[in-house]
Each structure stands twice: as C-alpha cells, then as structure tokens.
Design a protein around this motif. Sequence first.
Motif, PDB file in Angstrom:
ATOM      1  N   VAL A  77      47.553  43.179  40.430  1.00 33.80           N
ATOM      2  CA  VAL A  77      46.472  42.409  42.078  1.00 33.80           C
ATOM      3  C   VAL A  77      44.799  42.005  41.810  1.00 33.80           C
ATOM      4  CG1 VAL A  77      45.005  44.038  43.946  1.00 33.80           C
ATOM      5  CG2 VAL A  77      46.692  45.396  43.258  1.00 33.80           C
ATOM      6  N   GLU A  78      44.278  42.177  40.597  1.00 35.85           N
ATOM      7  CA  GLU A  78      43.556  41.499  40.180  1.00 35.85           C
ATOM      8  C   GLU A  78      44.319  39.773  39.874  1.00 35.85           C
ATOM      9  OE1 GLU A  78      42.980  43.068  36.284  1.00 35.85           O
ATOM     10  OE2 GLU A  78      40.937  44.089  37.008  1.00 35.85           O
ATOM     11  N   ALA A  79      45.712  39.711  39.627  1.00 34.69           N
ATOM     12  CA  ALA A  79      46.151  38.296  39.966  1.00 34.69           C
ATOM     13  C   ALA A  79      46.412  37.728  40.764  1.00 34.69           C
ATOM     14  CB  ALA A  79      47.154  38.503  38.711  1.00 34.69           C
ATOM     15  N   GLU A  80      46.305  38.646  41.733  1.00 29.62           N
ATOM     16  CA  GLU A  80      46.665  38.178  43.366  1.00 29.62           C
ATOM     17  C   GLU A  80      45.041  37.582  43.841  1.00 29.62           C
ATOM     18  OE1 GLU A  80      49.286  39.641  47.487  1.00 29.62           O
ATOM     19  OE2 GLU A  80      48.581  41.131  45.550  1.00 29.62           O
ATOM     20  N   ILE A  81      44.070  38.815  43.727  1.00 27.43           N
ATOM     21  CA  ILE A  81      43.296  38.254  44.384  1.00 27.43           C
ATOM     22  C   ILE A  81      42.504  37.032  43.467  1.00 27.43           C
ATOM     23  CG2 ILE A  81      40.417  38.848  43.835  1.00 27.43           C
ATOM     24  CD1 ILE A  81      41.261  41.651  44.042  1.00 27.43           C
ATOM     25  N   SER A  82      42.538  36.322  42.190  1.00 33.11           N
ATOM     26  CA  SER A  82      42.192  35.508  41.502  1.00 33.11           C
ATOM     27  C   SER A  82      43.070  34.530  42.177  1.00 33.11           C
ATOM     28  CB  SER A  82      42.457  35.486  40.388  1.00 33.11           C
ATOM     29  OG  SER A  82      42.971  34.113  39.532  1.00 33.11           O
ATOM     30  N   ALA A  83      44.656  34.413  42.973  1.00 31.57           N
ATOM     31  CA  ALA A  83      45.396  33.874  43.471  1.00 31.57           C
ATOM     32  C   ALA A  83      44.478  33.322  44.404  1.00 31.57           C
ATOM     33  CB  ALA A  83      46.277  33.604  43.924  1.00 31.57           C
ATOM     34  N   TYR A  84      44.161  34.778  45.214  1.00 29.16           N
ATOM     35  CA  TYR A  84      42.839  33.545  46.640  1.00 29.16           C
ATOM     36  C   TYR A  84      42.092  33.011  46.494  1.00 29.16           C
ATOM     37  CZ  TYR A  84      46.917  36.192  50.263  1.00 29.16           C
ATOM     38  OH  TYR A  84      47.734  36.340  50.968  1.00 29.16           O
ATOM     39  N   GLY A  85      41.644  33.365  45.554  1.00 30.38           N
ATOM     40  CA  GLY A  85      39.809  32.531  45.129  1.00 30.38           C
ATOM     41  C   GLY A  85      40.592  31.233  45.474  1.00 30.38           C
ATOM     42  N   THR A  86      42.198  30.772  44.107  1.00 32.10           N
ATOM     43  CA  THR A  86      42.841  29.281  43.495  1.00 32.10           C
ATOM     44  C   THR A  86      42.447  28.808  45.265  1.00 32.10           C
ATOM     45  OG1 THR A  86      42.957  29.743  41.377  1.00 32.10           O
ATOM     46  CG2 THR A  86      44.473  28.304  42.934  1.00 32.10           C
ATOM     47  N   LEU A  87      42.975  29.948  46.159  1.00 26.08           N
ATOM     48  CA  LEU A  87      43.695  28.720  47.809  1.00 26.08           C
ATOM     49  C   LEU A  87      42.659  28.479  48.500  1.00 26.08           C
ATOM     50  CD1 LEU A  87      46.108  28.556  49.839  1.00 26.08           C
ATOM     51  CD2 LEU A  87      46.190  31.246  50.007  1.00 26.08           C
ATOM     52  N   THR A  88      41.666  29.695  48.438  1.00 28.49           N
ATOM     53  CA  THR A  88      40.683  29.514  49.428  1.00 28.49           C
ATOM     54  C   THR A  88      39.822  27.989  48.922  1.00 28.49           C
ATOM     55  OG1 THR A  88      40.067  31.877  49.161  1.00 28.49           O
ATOM     56  CG2 THR A  88      38.234  30.758  49.941  1.00 28.49           C
ATOM     57  N   SER A  89      39.499  28.004  47.616  1.00 24.30           N
ATOM     58  CA  SER A  89      38.529  26.741  47.357  1.00 24.30           C
ATOM     59  C   SER A  89      39.702  25.752  48.170  1.00 24.30           C
ATOM     60  CB  SER A  89      39.030  26.637  45.881  1.00 24.30           C
ATOM     61  OG  SER A  89      38.162  27.911  44.994  1.00 24.30           O
ATOM     62  N   SER A  90      41.117  25.763  47.750  1.00 29.28           N
ATOM     63  CA  SER A  90      41.840  24.590  48.439  1.00 29.28           C
ATOM     64  C   SER A  90      41.147  24.794  49.326  1.00 29.28           C
ATOM     65  CB  SER A  90      42.969  24.857  48.254  1.00 29.28           C
ATOM     66  OG  SER A  90      43.880  25.889  48.611  1.00 29.28           O
ATOM     67  N   LEU A  91      41.475  25.717  50.009  1.00 28.12           N
ATOM     68  CA  LEU A  91      41.185  26.096  52.140  1.00 28.12           C
ATOM     69  C   LEU A  91      40.262  25.060  52.289  1.00 28.12           C
ATOM     70  CD1 LEU A  91      42.753  28.875  52.887  1.00 28.12           C
ATOM     71  CD2 LEU A  91      44.177  26.619  53.454  1.00 28.12           C
ATOM     72  N   ASN A  92      38.617  25.546  51.302  1.00 28.73           N
ATOM     73  CA  ASN A  92      37.717  25.066  51.653  1.00 28.73           C
ATOM     74  C   ASN A  92      36.777  23.846  51.504  1.00 28.73           C
ATOM     75  OD1 ASN A  92      36.017  27.496  52.604  1.00 28.73           O
ATOM     76  ND2 ASN A  92      35.750  27.750  50.130  1.00 28.73           N
TER      77      ASN A  92
END
Length: 465
Positions: free
Chosen positions: A48-63
């Motif tokens: 789950v922590e890896a998935e949350i971190s992955a969403y952080g990476t995805l969010t950065s690219s979307l921003n």
Amino acid sequence: MTTTTSSTATITSLGVGSGLDLESILESLEESKTATLLTPITTQEASVEAEISAYGTLTSSLNALQTAAEALADASLYQSLSTSLSGSGVSVSTTSSAVAGSYSIEVSQLAQAQSLATDGIADTSTTLGTGTLTLQSGSGTAISITLGSSNNTLAGLRDAINAAGGGITATIVSDGSASPYRLVLTSSSTGTDAEMTVSYSSSDSSDLASSLFGYADGTGSMTETVAAKNAELTINGISVTSQSNTVKDALQGVTLNLTATGASQTLKVERDTDKILKAITAFVDAYNDFASTVDDLTAYDADSATGGELLGDSTTRRISTELASDIYSSVGSGTFSYLSQLGITLQSDGTLSIDEDTLQSALDDNIDAVTQFFIGSDGKSGFISRITEDLDSYLDEDTGLITAKTDSLESKLDRLEERYEQKQALIDSEMERWREQFTQLDTLISTLNSTADYLTTQFEALNSD
C-alpha cells in the motif's frame, strides 16, 4: 550418617535450571507466530505504501502537464507580439491591443524642454530685492515666491523654486565672466505646451531682481537658452507631432521611445509565434513525461515476474485512457480539428511527436486557426480546454479522483496498522504465557534435579556405612 537438606532453585535465566535451551524454543515460537500473523500484514503495508508513493509520482507528472496545459489555455498567449526595428534611435513597447503590421518611421526632431537664463551677477549671495516672482510651466499651477530674508539671494531663490515644485527646476550656472552667476530655469516637461512664463513685481522698480526677471513695464527679461520643441516624425509618410519623446498610440497599442533623429527605419509588429511554439512544445514534453511515468508504473517484467506499483490499477488506467482520448479526438469544425493537422501525432508507445516544419507553417500562415483550435473562438472551448477540465477533475485537492484514491489507500494503511497492533498484542500475550509456563517447567526440572542429587548423596552415604 550425614544429612543434607534440599531447596527449590531460583531461576535467573530461562533454561539454567533444566539445562534445556528454552530461550531458543521461545524465540522459535515467536518467529513462527510473527511469520503467521504479522508478516502478511507488513507485506500488505509495504504494498500500500508503494502504491501511495506511486500515486505521488503520477500526481507530479499530472501537475506538470496541468501547468503546461494552463499556459496553452491562456488567451493572452496567442495575442503576444514581437517587435523588430531595422535601425537605432527608437525603442518600442506594445500592449495586447497592438495590431500586427510593418511601419516606416523617420524621426526628424526630438522633443526638448525650454530653458531660460538670467543675466549674470558677481555673487550668489547678493540681495536681489523684496518683490514677488511668479512662475508657470504651460498650463500647470503657477507658483509665487515672495523674496524675503530667507531667499532674496540667487542661491536662496534657487532653493525656493525647487522646493515649490510646479514643474520647473532651477540651477545656478557660472559662465566664467566677471559676473558669472546666472539662474537657469528649465521646464520639467518637453514640448511647446510646457513653455514657461516668468513675471516679477516689486514696489522698488530698481531692485536687482527686476533687472534679472523683467521690469514691471515689460522691459528686460530672461534669455531663452533652449527653445521648447515638440517631437516630429513620420509613420508611413504621415506626419506625427508629440509633446514628448515618448509617443503613445500614434500606432494602436504601440509606444515609441525616441532617442535620436535619423534615416527612415522599419518597425515590424508580429504575432510572437516563438512563444506559442515553446508553449506547445512544453505541453508535448509534459504529456510524454506523463505517458512514460504511467508506462513505468504499470509495467510487467516477465523474466522476474514483477509488476509496477500501479499495474492493473483502474484509476490509473482511466486517467491514461481519457487523456489519450482527448489527444486524438477531433475539436470543432475549424481549419484544424486534430492535433495531427498541426504536425503533432500520437505514437504507438503512447507518446507524442512534433513535425516542427508542419507546426511552424501553421503558426506562420494561419495563427488565428491555431488559436481557435487550442482555445476556441470564445477562448474556452478548444482542444486544451477539454484537457484542463479533465486534469482539474483528477487533481482537485478536495474532490479529485486521485485525492479519493489516495485517501482510500491511507485509510487502508490505517486499518492494517490497527490489525498489526492487535496481532502484536496477541503474540506478546501468548509469549508471556509461554514464558511463565517454561519458567515453571525450568523450575520443576531444577527441583527434580536437586532432589535426585540429594537422593544420590543419601544412597552413597548409606552404602559407605
């Protein structure tokens, strides 16, 4: 016969009394319980922590993509202008109301401010008189200075004029003659509208100030050393006059700053296609970074049988699919309806490529159609508007799709932590119970060993008799 009394042994370290490795047995039991009850939870937490971190990476690219899209959605981008001049002596600034075009400019005269000078006197501290000096620059506010003990010298009058303002400055110039000191008045503004008027009145017609500034009968006056002049120029052969060397709106939305006269030069005002091209390129780069990020986060390595943190994730798949659909769908019915018509095409790997020649031609030949494609005729209904709406729905901090997903993951992580703590408490309780039982066992065996040793000693004593 010797008598020996037995006693219960005190256990200070588990296994000492029995000689058994009870501590190791307890450790093995705890490891087994941990593997059974805690390891699955920590494995889930790590996932789950890896998935949350992955969403952080995805969010950065979307921003980053959102920032690039917002730049393309800004209507002022398409109104940006660039200017060029073929010569020197003129600089240019523009506003959004400027109109693209080519203009021939020739400056024949610069605007200048008027200067007046008094006759010279021998000493700046000589008393001038007790009258009243009145000054005015153009239609500005007139200032009146009454000469008195504080200002009835050339130096005092200079300071009084400067302190009064009124659009006139005063200085003292020494010309090197026998009577060198002359008061010089200069209008703060250029042009004939700022010409100065000076009058002096006094009850003593023979005082020195009268001879410097003019007698009441109109005779005698200051000398004009610099005449007021307007700027004179032609724009495409049309004569233009300006009170200032800053010429505003002779051309719509254009300010000309004149610094020298000279030969005719050409001013070109053009749409700043370079700025638009950079914004489009930045958007394509940001989209490609997003596509690459999604590819990494959803990849599967068959050799190692491992997948990215968001492999199979429905939210990521939805975002990727919707944005890709925005990219290749048609927009409106103008000259350009698809990105591909601008030389921007979707590749098989999900990224975009730019044919710079095609895009530059579109910008050079049909900038209005390019503008309509990106932002629509109303400035908010084009290709980029649809993408910014989708990005906003993903990234909104309160109701966004990613916020909902990460909140769900955070809640799941909290529940796993609660389960972990419950299981850990259960293990701790069982281990404490087993430790007590092992201690009792150790004590019992120790007591039995002591009894056996006692009996052995007694038997040996009996046999020795």
